[in-house]
Design a protein around this motif. Structure first.
Motif, PDB file in Angstrom:
ATOM      1  N   ARG A 158       9.192   3.928   5.054  1.00 15.67           N
ATOM      2  CA  ARG A 158       8.304   4.363   3.976  1.00 15.67           C
ATOM      3  C   ARG A 158       6.851   4.405   4.457  1.00 15.67           C
ATOM      4  N   VAL A 159       6.428   3.387   5.177  1.00  9.64           N
ATOM      5  CA  VAL A 159       5.063   3.342   5.695  1.00  9.64           C
ATOM      6  C   VAL A 159       4.788   4.553   6.587  1.00  9.64           C
ATOM      7  N   SER A 160       5.751   4.916   7.413  1.00  7.65           N
ATOM      8  CA  SER A 160       5.577   6.030   8.341  1.00  7.65           C
ATOM      9  C   SER A 160       5.496   7.373   7.623  1.00  7.65           C
TER      10      SER A 160
ATOM     11  N   ALA B  82      -3.712   4.759   1.355  1.00 13.19           N
ATOM     12  CA  ALA B  82      -2.378   5.274   1.661  1.00 13.19           C
ATOM     13  C   ALA B  82      -1.976   6.267   0.590  1.00 13.19           C
ATOM     14  N   LEU B  83      -1.640   7.489   1.014  1.00 12.25           N
ATOM     15  CA  LEU B  83      -1.199   8.539   0.109  1.00 12.25           C
ATOM     16  C   LEU B  83       0.312   8.694   0.229  1.00 12.25           C
ATOM     17  N   SER B  84       1.009   8.638  -0.891  1.00 12.09           N
ATOM     18  CA  SER B  84       2.471   8.727  -0.879  1.00 12.09           C
ATOM     19  C   SER B  84       2.928  10.095  -0.371  1.00 12.09           C
ATOM     20  N   PRO B  85       4.172  10.190   0.091  1.00 13.04           N
ATOM     21  CA  PRO B  85       4.676  11.462   0.622  1.00 13.04           C
ATOM     22  C   PRO B  85       4.587  12.629  -0.366  1.00 13.04           C
TER      23      PRO B  85
ATOM     24  N   LEU C 268       0.825  -1.205   0.000  1.00 10.72           N
ATOM     25  CA  LEU C 268       0.000   0.000   0.000  1.00 10.72           C
ATOM     26  C   LEU C 268       0.862   1.258   0.000  1.00 10.72           C
ATOM     27  N   ALA C 269       1.966   1.197   0.715  1.00  8.87           N
ATOM     28  CA  ALA C 269       2.856   2.352   0.819  1.00  8.87           C
ATOM     29  C   ALA C 269       3.778   2.498  -0.382  1.00  8.87           C
TER      30      ALA C 269
ATOM     31  N   ALA D   7      13.179  -4.376  -0.439  1.00  7.01           N
ATOM     32  CA  ALA D   7      13.435  -3.549   0.741  1.00  7.01           C
ATOM     33  C   ALA D   7      13.405  -4.407   1.994  1.00  7.01           C
ATOM     34  N   ASP D   8      14.224  -4.055   2.975  1.00  2.00           N
ATOM     35  CA  ASP D   8      14.197  -4.786   4.232  1.00  2.00           C
ATOM     36  C   ASP D   8      13.132  -4.188   5.143  1.00  2.00           C
ATOM     37  N   ALA D   9      12.982  -4.771   6.326  1.00  2.00           N
ATOM     38  CA  ALA D   9      11.922  -4.358   7.230  1.00  2.00           C
ATOM     39  C   ALA D   9      12.076  -2.909   7.686  1.00  2.00           C
ATOM     40  N   ALA D  10      13.301  -2.483   7.927  1.00  2.96           N
ATOM     41  CA  ALA D  10      13.532  -1.107   8.371  1.00  2.96           C
ATOM     42  C   ALA D  10      13.148  -0.110   7.285  1.00  2.96           C
ATOM     43  N   GLU D  11      13.493  -0.427   6.037  1.00  5.54           N
ATOM     44  CA  GLU D  11      13.135   0.449   4.929  1.00  5.54           C
ATOM     45  C   GLU D  11      11.626   0.491   4.744  1.00  5.54           C
ATOM     46  N   ALA D  12      10.982  -0.652   4.904  1.00  6.70           N
ATOM     47  CA  ALA D  12       9.529  -0.702   4.775  1.00  6.70           C
ATOM     48  C   ALA D  12       8.857   0.144   5.857  1.00  6.70           C
TER      49      ALA D  12
END
Length: 375
Positions: free
Chosen positions: A331-333, A358-361, A316-317, A323-328
């Motif tokens: 981005r989600v945040s 979810a709206l992208s940055p 959704l993001a 991407a690893d978990a930290a990168e995910a």
């Protein structure tokens, strides 16, 4: 095999009620004879645990497993693991269920035996993440740390998940178990957000759908079980916007996208409802949908529920592949999240309803996931 166990195995198909068998098991565990309970369970699995097992077998086996898992005593843990490790009883679905059951009912130090004795690699992997979900520092837990931190299982699907909870995962709704059943909360259903009145003023740029089959499948990971194992419907779509969309204009934009789930929304009797949704709330909803299932199924439990929730959230993001978990999480945040529903013919508005956007940055990508299920 003792004569009593032989009688239980031979007589099971003719029973119309299995409470007597379960009562015998209860009495033997109360006397400290856990092995007697596991022995008939293994024997029953050999006799009746085929592709279409008898209902009597399913009922008795489930009772025996829950009895051993919920009754205090290290010997009961060992026998529970032996019970589910017999070749005829073993399976990925049972491993997932057993890991959730044991992690909920037992202290981490009691479960260290699973990483040195009877237990499949799948059960161990699930158990690690069931414990992580309950706040256990598995990398510091004697008897578990060596297996949990070993690189040998990094190619396992669950190996993508970190061994600690992120800030988005706190407050996960986890089931509680007892001998007679289980219970869990359901953090979704009719929206508690405010009705959208369409007051105007916010610019909504034109949108073009850019959904690929891969994106739709990934976004729907957490609710796939609703459609595959119950009566659910899923709508997962991605739109590219001609210009930046303000987060406050997301409700109005949703009404312009031609979503099946919102057909007729915006009219007097089908008002769109919703509100800004913190990403932690979105993760919690997706985790519950994946781990506990829909109206007619039990989901994939905690470990794989955690993975499926992240797969949906990341898709959704717009998280990049690989991407690893930290990168995910980062981005989600950064995205703006919105929860919604409406009194349309699509949403059931009973218990199993989800609407997330979810709206992208940069405001130029809007992803939508809607899901509903009914009994």
């Amino acid at each position: 095999m003792t004569e009593r166990i032989q009688e239980i195995v031979a007589g099971l198909p003719g029973l119309k009620d299995v409470t007597g068998v379960c009562a015998v098991a209860d009495e033997r565990v109360a006397r400290g004879d856990a092995a007697f309970v596991a022995d008939p369970g293994v024997a029953l699995a050999r006799a009746y645990g085929g592709a279409k097992p008898l209902w009597q077998y399913r009922s008795v086996f489930d009772h025996l497993l829950r009895l051993l898992a919920t009754t205090p005593g290290s010997q009961n843990v060992r026998q529970a693991l032996r019970l589910v490790s017999s070749p005829e009883a073993a399976g990925r679905r049972r491993d997932r269920c057993t890991a959730s059951l044991l992690a909920s009912c037992r202290r981490p130090e009691e479960l260290a035996v699973a990483f040195s004795g009877h237990a499949s690699e799948e059960l161990r992997a699930c158990l690690v993440h069931e414990l992580v979900l309950r706040g256990v520092a598995v990398a510091e837990e004697p008897g578990i740390a060596r297996w949990a931190t070993s690189p040998h299982w990094r190619y396992h699907p669950l190996g993508w998940l970190p061994l600690t909870l992120s800030g988005l995962e706190e407050g996960a709704d986890l089931p509680s178990y007892r001998l007679g059943g289980s219970s869990h909360s359901m953090p979704y259903g009719p929206s508690e957000g405010s009705p959208y009145r369409g007051t105007g003023g916010a610019r909504v740029p034109s949108a073009v759908e850019v959904t690929t089959p891969e994106q739709a499948a990934a976004m729907g990971s957490a609710v796939a079980n609703w459609a595959e194992e119950s009566n659910g419907l899923i709508e997962a779509r991605v739109f590219g916007l001609a210009g930046p969309l303000d987060a406050g204009a997301v409700p109005g934009a949703l009404l312009t996208l031609g979503l099946e789930s919102l057909a007729g929304a915006g009219e007097k009797k089908a008002v769109l409802s919703g509100a800004a949704c913190p990403p932690a709330r979105a993760w919690r909803v997706l985790f519950a949908a994946a781990s506990t299932g829909g109206a007619y199924n039990s989901g994939c439990h905690g470990a794989y529920g955690r993975l499926a929730a992240w797969q949906s959230l990341a898709a959704l993001a717009g998280v990049a592949d690989g991407a690893d978990a930290a990168e995910a999480e980062a981005r989600v945040s950064e995205c703006a999240w919105f929860g919604f529903d409406a009194a349309t013919d699509w949403f059931e508005r009973v218990a199993w309803d989800i609407g997330l956007a979810a709206l992208s940055p940069d405001g130029r990508r809007l992803a939508v996931l809607a899901a509903t299920d009914t009994s």
